[in-house]
Design an enzyme around this catalytic site. Structure first.
Site, short mmCIF file in Angstrom:
data_model
loop_
_atom_site.label_atom_id
_atom_site.label_comp_id
_atom_site.label_asym_id
_atom_site.label_seq_id
_atom_site.Cartn_x
_atom_site.Cartn_y
_atom_site.Cartn_z
CB SER A 141 8.65 10.72 2.91
OG SER A 141 7.52 10.08 3.43
CE LYS A 142 1.03 7.69 -0.67
NZ LYS A 142 0.55 7.22 0.60
NE ARG A 143 3.93 5.77 4.72
CZ ARG A 143 4.93 5.38 3.95
NH1 ARG A 143 6.01 6.12 3.85
NH2 ARG A 143 4.85 4.26 3.27
CG ASP A 180 -2.84 8.04 0.26
OD1 ASP A 180 -2.62 8.87 1.14
OD2 ASP A 180 -2.25 6.95 0.14
CG ASN A 222 1.38 14.11 -1.50
OD1 ASN A 222 2.26 14.93 -1.78
ND2 ASN A 222 1.46 13.31 -0.46
#
Length: 521
Positions: free
Chosen positions: A253-255, A287, A290
């Site tokens: 997950s990116k978060r 953001d 990543n």
RNA sequence: GGCCCCAUCGUCUAAUGGUUAGGACAUCGCCCUUUCACGGCGGCAAUCGGGGUUCGAAUCCCCGUGGGGUCACCA
């Protein structure tokens, strides 16, 4: 029937590495069968700034060489390819489902639903909506509406029997209908939900194979119900294993970047990227910077095919040995039946290793083309650099050899050739120049190379060895000092290569300029 | 919790009833070496557990255990 696959991203502003794997498998399968790969935009929910949120996704796919036959930018016979522009089709499907009794209008409020849900939970039973506020005819609808209730449309799921799906990856999978909820397919405002839209579109766009991640497996019954109720034949489903976190089986997950950064391999990849980002003025807090997002790799200068090749091996393999494929080979070798069914965790080190291998094999001219833009962005070269500057870079690339792992690495290896005065790293100076006895050695070497007939690596090396031998010292006692004197740092291409590229005049000037930094001995 | 999926070295995987369980990445050691990097050689390292079926099981079946996904008027 011709093979038609699709990748249906939602415009979120970024392309997730797991999404790429899904897109890639769809693309490979279509290409192998001479079919079509379609890009459809699932934007039933997001209303604003679609273009802005979509562009990074399209750009990522283009960069990776995953080209689409129909979709945004290219159109196609089934246009439009945006769900937001196909709402009339969905509305028609809803009407049809309503008319055939496969769906109903429902007027329960969220609070009433929550109540039922809580009651079911308290009783320890799975929740199944009672259909208490269902309206199966106009009169009932009108009555609820007059009470000020807002109506949605729900699927009237079967409450007995089983659905059998023959999944191309997982084989036979069964679901009991009674476990399926009466899902909402149309909101109170008349807009439709994903499951309805996706089934209608897959049918309208004649999609033959739905290849998607495992997380969609449990959505399959409701979609199959919609399809069957509408009289559509089911596409072939292939549910791919999840792309999991490094060293874990949990969905990537990116978060969770902060968590992944605790993984040493992941951290190393990130920090290396950050070093490059800093030099080209990229906002590292962005953001999308990543390693879970494709932009990261493009911005740092990875080779797109290294990403593709690596991702192809996440959940798929050809045999017990082959790992490196050309684009054509991969298209030829790819088959659904060799897709694995267990989750595959994303290993940044393995990706790095493939990147390394491919970069080493790349011809110098191609490296040059990839690397020049980084130097321009870092301000080390002008927009249209003079030929001699380009030639210098080419020679640096040759000298740096396999030290250049990604295109952005050129910033670390070429910077001191392209500035008038190198930045002197403090630690490097302290370690290699400040040592007692270094100054006279450097002076002697400077004098020696000033008189050299040929300013080439062999002569430079011979001269250096002569100097240290005369002083009764070892090569290391001088070579490191010269490196720091001319480059300002402790690492770089071979020293003699550096001197040759710099040229006699600059080399001498830099050595002389470094002398004051040496201890007086 | 219900439903569904999954289970071979740390990781990606190979072996579709018969192999000393193979390869790659990572890791460790040695060699090469002016830094860094590359390279060379070698090592460590796995069939989740228990029952079956079979002459023979990583492979087929059952039961455990463990992990994961999903349960929205998100996609």
């Amino acid at each position: 029937m011709s093979v038609r696959t699709r990748f249906a991203p939602s415009p979120t502003g970024y392309l997730h590495i797991g999404g790429v794997r899904t897109a890639l498998f769809n693309w490979l399968f279509a290409r192998q069968h001479g079919g079509q790969f379609i890009l459809r935009i699932d934007d039933t929910d997001t209303a604003r700034n679609i273009d802005e949120a979509l562009e990074p996704i399209l750009e990522g796919l283009r960069w990776l060489g995953i080209d689409w036959d129909e979709g945004p930018g290219v159109g196609g016979p089934y246009a439009p390819y945006y769900q937001s522009q196909r709402s009339d089709r969905y509305a028609a499907a809803v009407e049809k489902l309503l008319a055939s009794g496969h769906a109903y209008r429902d007027y329960a409020t969220p609070a009433e639903l929550d109540e039922e849900r809580a009651a079911a939970q308290a009783a320890g039973k799975p929740f199944l909506y009672s259909r208490r506020f269902a309206a199966f005819d106009e009169a009932t609808s009108a009555r609820y509406a007059s009470e000020g209730r807002a109506g949605v449309v729900r699927l009237k799921m079967p409450r007995e029997g089983v659905l059998v799906i023959d999944d191309a990856v997982r084989g036979r999978v069964e679901f009991a209908w009674e476990r399926e909820q009466d899902h909402v397919i149309q909101r109170a405002d008349g807009s439709c939900l994903y499951h309805l839209a996706t089934v209608v579109d897959d049918h309208d766009l004649a999609i033959s194979h739905v290849i998607r991640a495992e997380e969609h497996l449990s959505n399959t019954p409701r979609q199959a119900f919609i399809a069957q109720s509408l009289g559509y034949p089911l596409p072939t489903f292939a549910h791919l294993p999840l792309v999991a976190e490094p060293g874990s089986r949990t969905k990537l997950s990116k978060r969770k970047l902060d968590k992944y950064l605790k993984n040493q391999d992941f951290k190393q990849i990130m920090e290396h990227g950050l070093k490059i980002a800093e030099r080209i003025g990229l906002a590292p807090e962005a953001d999308t910077f990543n390693p879970v997002i494709v932009d990261f790799y493009r911005e740092v200068g990875y080779l797109p095919w290294a990403i593709d090749n690596y991702l192809a091996l996440l959940g798929w393999s050809f045999d017990d040995k082959t790992e490196y494929f050309t684009r054509d080979d991969l298209i030829r070798c790819f088959t659904l039946d060799r897709i694995n069914s267990s989750p595959a965790s994303f290993d940044p080190k393995k990706l790095w290793s493939m990147q390394d291998t491919m970069m080493v094999a790349l011809p110098v001219d191609e490296k040059l083309q990839l690397m020049l833009p980084f130097l321009v962005r870092a301000g080390l070269l002008t927009d249209h650099p003079p030929a001699d500057a380009v030639e210098t870079v080419r020679r640096v690339i040759e000298a740096a050899g396999d030290r250049l792992k990604v295109a952005g690495d050129i910033l670390i290896y070429a910077d001191f050739f392209l500035v008038d005065e190198p930045v002197m790293d403090e630690d490097a100076v302290a370690k290699r120049l400040a040592k007692a006895g270094t100054k006279p050695l450097l002076q002697t070497y400077a004098a020696a190379i000033e008189k050299l007939d040929a300013f080439d690596t062999a002569s430079l090396e011979a001269a250096l060895k002569q100097v240290v031998a005369d002083a009764g010292l070892k090569v290391g006692d001088l070579v490191h000092a010269v490196r720091v004197a001319v480059s300002g740092k402790t690492v770089g291409p071979g020293l003699y290569d550096c001197l040759v590229i710099l040229g006699r005049e600059k080399s001498l000037a830099r050595i002389h300029r470094a002398l004051p930094l040496c201890a007086d001995a």
